[in-house]
Design an enzyme around this catalytic site. Structure first.
Site, PDB file in Angstrom:
ATOM      1  N   HIS A   1       0.847  -1.191   0.000  1.00  0.00           N
ATOM      2  CA  HIS A   1       0.000   0.000   0.000  1.00  0.00           C
ATOM      3  C   HIS A   1       0.885   1.244   0.000  1.00  0.00           C
ATOM      4  O   HIS A   1       2.085   1.158   0.268  1.00  0.00           O
ATOM      5  CB  HIS A   1      -0.905   0.026   1.242  1.00  0.00           C
ATOM      6  CG  HIS A   1      -0.127   0.202   2.524  1.00  0.00           C
ATOM      7  ND1 HIS A   1       0.520  -0.844   3.166  1.00  0.00           N
ATOM      8  CD2 HIS A   1       0.140   1.309   3.272  1.00  0.00           C
ATOM      9  CE1 HIS A   1       1.143  -0.392   4.244  1.00  0.00           C
ATOM     10  NE2 HIS A   1       0.937   0.924   4.328  1.00  0.00           N
TER      11      HIS A   1
ATOM     12  N   ASP B   1       0.801   5.202   1.806  1.00  0.00           N
ATOM     13  CA  ASP B   1       0.092   5.891   2.882  1.00  0.00           C
ATOM     14  C   ASP B   1      -0.601   7.124   2.292  1.00  0.00           C
ATOM     15  O   ASP B   1      -0.065   7.782   1.402  1.00  0.00           O
ATOM     16  CB  ASP B   1       1.078   6.319   3.979  1.00  0.00           C
ATOM     17  CG  ASP B   1       1.733   5.118   4.658  1.00  0.00           C
ATOM     18  OD1 ASP B   1       1.185   4.005   4.557  1.00  0.00           O
ATOM     19  OD2 ASP B   1       2.807   5.295   5.276  1.00  0.00           O
TER      20      ASP B   1
ATOM     21  N   HIS C   1       4.774   0.122  -0.194  1.00  0.00           N
ATOM     22  CA  HIS C   1       5.506  -0.685   0.785  1.00  0.00           C
ATOM     23  C   HIS C   1       4.613  -1.769   1.366  1.00  0.00           C
ATOM     24  O   HIS C   1       3.394  -1.710   1.248  1.00  0.00           O
ATOM     25  CB  HIS C   1       6.109   0.213   1.880  1.00  0.00           C
ATOM     26  CG  HIS C   1       5.107   1.095   2.581  1.00  0.00           C
ATOM     27  ND1 HIS C   1       4.545   2.227   2.013  1.00  0.00           N
ATOM     28  CD2 HIS C   1       4.548   1.017   3.815  1.00  0.00           C
ATOM     29  CE1 HIS C   1       3.716   2.797   2.857  1.00  0.00           C
ATOM     30  NE2 HIS C   1       3.695   2.077   3.953  1.00  0.00           N
TER      31      HIS C   1
ATOM     32  N   ARG D   1       7.844  -8.761  15.574  1.00  0.00           N
ATOM     33  CA  ARG D   1       8.104  -7.428  15.017  1.00  0.00           C
ATOM     34  C   ARG D   1       7.033  -6.452  15.493  1.00  0.00           C
ATOM     35  O   ARG D   1       5.850  -6.805  15.573  1.00  0.00           O
ATOM     36  CB  ARG D   1       8.112  -7.489  13.485  1.00  0.00           C
ATOM     37  CG  ARG D   1       8.407  -6.162  12.850  1.00  0.00           C
ATOM     38  CD  ARG D   1       8.819  -6.301  11.381  1.00  0.00           C
ATOM     39  NE  ARG D   1       9.376  -5.050  10.947  1.00  0.00           N
ATOM     40  CZ  ARG D   1       8.650  -4.005  10.578  1.00  0.00           C
ATOM     41  NH1 ARG D   1       7.343  -4.076  10.563  1.00  0.00           N
ATOM     42  NH2 ARG D   1       9.236  -2.867  10.235  1.00  0.00           N
TER      43      ARG D   1
HETATM   44  C1  LIG Z   1      -5.380   8.566   8.720  1.00  0.00           C
HETATM   45  C2  LIG Z   1      -5.321   7.307   8.331  1.00  0.00           C
HETATM   46  C3  LIG Z   1      -4.298   6.753   7.404  1.00  0.00           C
HETATM   47  C4  LIG Z   1      -4.591   5.255   7.428  1.00  0.00           C
HETATM   48  C5  LIG Z   1      -6.078   5.245   7.594  1.00  0.00           C
HETATM   49  C6  LIG Z   1      -6.249   6.242   8.745  1.00  0.00           C
HETATM   50  O1  LIG Z   1      -7.562   6.618   8.882  1.00  0.00           O
HETATM   51  C7  LIG Z   1      -5.749   5.624  10.063  1.00  0.00           C
HETATM   52  C8  LIG Z   1      -4.867   4.432   9.851  1.00  0.00           C
HETATM   53  C9  LIG Z   1      -3.927   4.571   8.656  1.00  0.00           C
HETATM   54  C10 LIG Z   1      -3.464   3.207   8.149  1.00  0.00           C
HETATM   55  C11 LIG Z   1      -2.267   2.616   8.931  1.00  0.00           C
HETATM   56  C12 LIG Z   1      -1.913   1.233   8.316  1.00  0.00           C
HETATM   57  C13 LIG Z   1      -1.823   1.274   6.784  1.00  0.00           C
HETATM   58  C14 LIG Z   1      -3.056   2.036   6.201  1.00  0.00           C
HETATM   59  C15 LIG Z   1      -3.064   1.951   4.681  1.00  0.00           C
HETATM   60  C16 LIG Z   1      -4.294   1.499   6.865  1.00  0.00           C
HETATM   61  O2  LIG Z   1      -4.982   0.561   6.524  1.00  0.00           O
HETATM   62  O3  LIG Z   1      -4.550   2.257   8.020  1.00  0.00           O
HETATM   63  C17 LIG Z   1      -3.051   3.461   6.720  1.00  0.00           C
HETATM   64  C18 LIG Z   1      -4.142   4.415   6.205  1.00  0.00           C
HETATM   65  C19 LIG Z   1      -3.692   5.241   5.008  1.00  0.00           C
HETATM   66  O4  LIG Z   1      -2.589   5.804   5.014  1.00  0.00           O
HETATM   67  O5  LIG Z   1      -4.478   5.300   4.062  1.00  0.00           O
HETATM   68  O1  LIG Z   2       5.226  -2.050  10.064  1.00  0.00           O
HETATM   69  C1  LIG Z   2       5.800  -1.373   9.206  1.00  0.00           C
HETATM   70  O2  LIG Z   2       7.016  -1.337   9.086  1.00  0.00           O
HETATM   71  C2  LIG Z   2       4.994  -0.549   8.216  1.00  0.00           C
HETATM   72  C3  LIG Z   2       3.694  -0.062   8.760  1.00  0.00           C
HETATM   73  C4  LIG Z   2       2.952   0.737   7.748  1.00  0.00           C
HETATM   74  O3  LIG Z   2       3.215   0.693   6.577  1.00  0.00           O
HETATM   75  C5  LIG Z   2       1.861   1.631   8.191  1.00  0.00           C
HETATM   76  O4  LIG Z   2       1.513   1.629   9.403  1.00  0.00           O
HETATM   77  O5  LIG Z   2       1.330   2.359   7.331  1.00  0.00           O
HETATM   78 FE   LIG Z   3       2.201   2.275   5.468  1.00  0.00          FE
END
Ligand SMILES: C=C1C[C@]23C[C@@]1(O)CC[C@H]2[C@@]12CCC[C@@](C)(C(=O)O1)[C@H]2[C@@H]3C(=O)O
Ligand SMILES: O=C(O)CCC(=O)C(=O)O
Ligand SMILES: [Fe+2]
Length: 369
Positions: free
Chosen positions: A228, A230, A285, A295
């Site tokens: 994915h 961010d 990533h 981890r």
């Molecule tokens: C602000 C945000 C980015 C995120 C979705 C969220 O609402 C809160 C969690 C964030 C996260 C963390 C893990 C990877 C990710 C893709 C997910 O599923 O939740 C990211 C979201 C994002 O960056 O789109």
């Molecule tokens: O665990 C990691 O190293 C990556 C986590 C991550 O990609 C995320 O929280 O968006």
């Molecule tokens: Fe991420």
């Protein structure tokens, strides 16, 4: 479209139809967690000797060049001399360990609801995949108190204090990094309307995401966190001393971001991709898991105030470089991501060159499952 992040996430509920298994108790890899096609994906080149993720010392005289090069060519770099104390990094890490080592029934009391913003559960992106990831997460947006109280009804003060301190320090670092990144593009805070007085980026919003990856009986068939990007301007990540984070390098292969004691990982997110008009692409990533080592990672996902309009910065636009993306708020973009996931960036693209002009890629999906 809702304006606050919480309203936006409420308007885009994520239904994850998987029961949260206690991964620490599972003996073999259940079919629900066995990913197929992982080997057909790009190869892992973590033994590669030539290519390593850049490491930038923030006290280096050439910091602007180093940051610019890393953003342009990798979309990820590690930082040293970032100003976050080792004590605080150790504290946030042990806070995460304490959280995930609670019994499952206790963690489930703090579950994130489908239309909720914070709490314990699988990553939001889980709904896009047929298989379940080998990880558990805890998301904090805004005050952690309610969920912390569900986890530790007797006393959650220590947990909340560490979170507050960590978020305060991360916010400072995120702003410093944004100013450096702007500097590397030849820009200042004055070129970003929403930067506010003295580039203070007041009102910026953020999510804190704890990710836990228990040891896995069959790591080659499991996925810790699927590929994915961010949806942020940038993400600052602290990983414990177990490797697992990989970034996709030029569509060639997955390169491991090795844990370096004391260093933090900085990922470029989709909003910076838009602001920089594709000059600094967001990085794809994922996280792979491990047979013997636990981890843990803590990601600080930073974005602007949820209602400010983000679009390619004016100074980067001219006749030869038309704006490639439309205008979105962070809130709107999270809604778009919740609907289109890896097609979110291309869904807001307004200019698609026929001849490779613009030299950007909106990330074609990497879909194993
Ligand atoms: C602000 C945000 C980015 C995120 C979705 C969220 O609402 C809160 C969690 C964030 C996260 C963390 C893990 C990877 C990710 C893709 C997910 O599923 O939740 C990211 C979201 C994002 O960056 O789109
Ligand atoms: O665990 C990691 O190293 C990556 C986590 C991550 O990609 C995320 O929280 O968006
Ligand atoms: Fe991420």
């Amino acid at each position: 479209m809702p304006s606050r992040i919480s309203d936006c996430l409420r308007a885009n509920p994520v239904y994850i139809h998987h029961k949260q298994l206690d991964l620490n108790l599972v003996k073999g890899l259940p079919d629900s967690h066995a990913w197929t096609n992982l080997q057909d994906d790009y190869p892992s080149v973590y033994l590669c000797t030539v290519e390593t993720v850049p490491v930038v010392d923030l006290d280096d005289k050439k910091v602007l060049d180093l940051v610019g090069h890393a953003c342009k060519t990798w979309g990820v770099f590690q930082v040293r001399n970032h100003g976050i104390s080792k004590i605080l990094l150790d504290e946030i890490e042990s806070t995460g360990k304490r959280l995930f080592s609670l019994p499952m029934h206790q963690k489930l009391k703090a579950s994130r609801s489908p239309d909720g913003i914070s709490g314990y559960g699988l990553a939001r992106i889980s709904s896009f995949f047929p298989k379940i990831m080998w990880s558990e997460g805890f998301t904090i947006i805004g005050s952690p108190v309610e969920h912390a109280h569900q986890l530790w009804p007797q006393d959650c003060t220590k947990f909340c204090d560490v979170i507050q301190e960590y978020e305060k320090e991360m916010k400072k670092l995120a702003r410093k990094l944004i100013l450096l990144i702007l500097g590397s593009l030849g820009l200042t805070e004055e070129d970003v309307k929403w930067a506010g007085p003295e580039g203070a980026f007041e009102g910026g919003s953020a999510a804190l995401q704890f990710n836990s990856y228990p040891v896995c009986p069959e790591p080659d068939r499991a996925m810790g966190l699927a590929a994915h990007t961010d949806s942020t301007i940038l993400t600052i990540l602290h990983q414990n001393n177990t490797s697992g984070l990989q970034v996709l390098r030029d569509g060639n292969g997955w390169v491991t971001v090795p844990p370096l004691p004391g260093a933090l990982v900085v990922n470029i997110g989709d909003l910076l991709h838009i602001l920089s008009n594709g000059l600094y692409p967001s990085v794809l990533h994922r996280v792979i898991v491990n047979r013997t080592q636990y981890r843990l990672s803590i990601a600080y996902l930073y974005g602007p105030q949820s209602t400010v309009k983000v679009s390619p910065l004016h100074k980067l636009i001219d006749q030869g470089h038309p704006p490639l993306y439309g205008t979105v708020t962070w809130s709107e973009y999270l809604g778009t991501k919740a609907k289109y996931f890896d097609k979110a960036l291309s869904s807001i693209r307004i200019y698609a060159p026929l001849n490779g002009f613009g030299d950007t890629d909106d990330h074609k999906g990497v879909t194993a499952g």
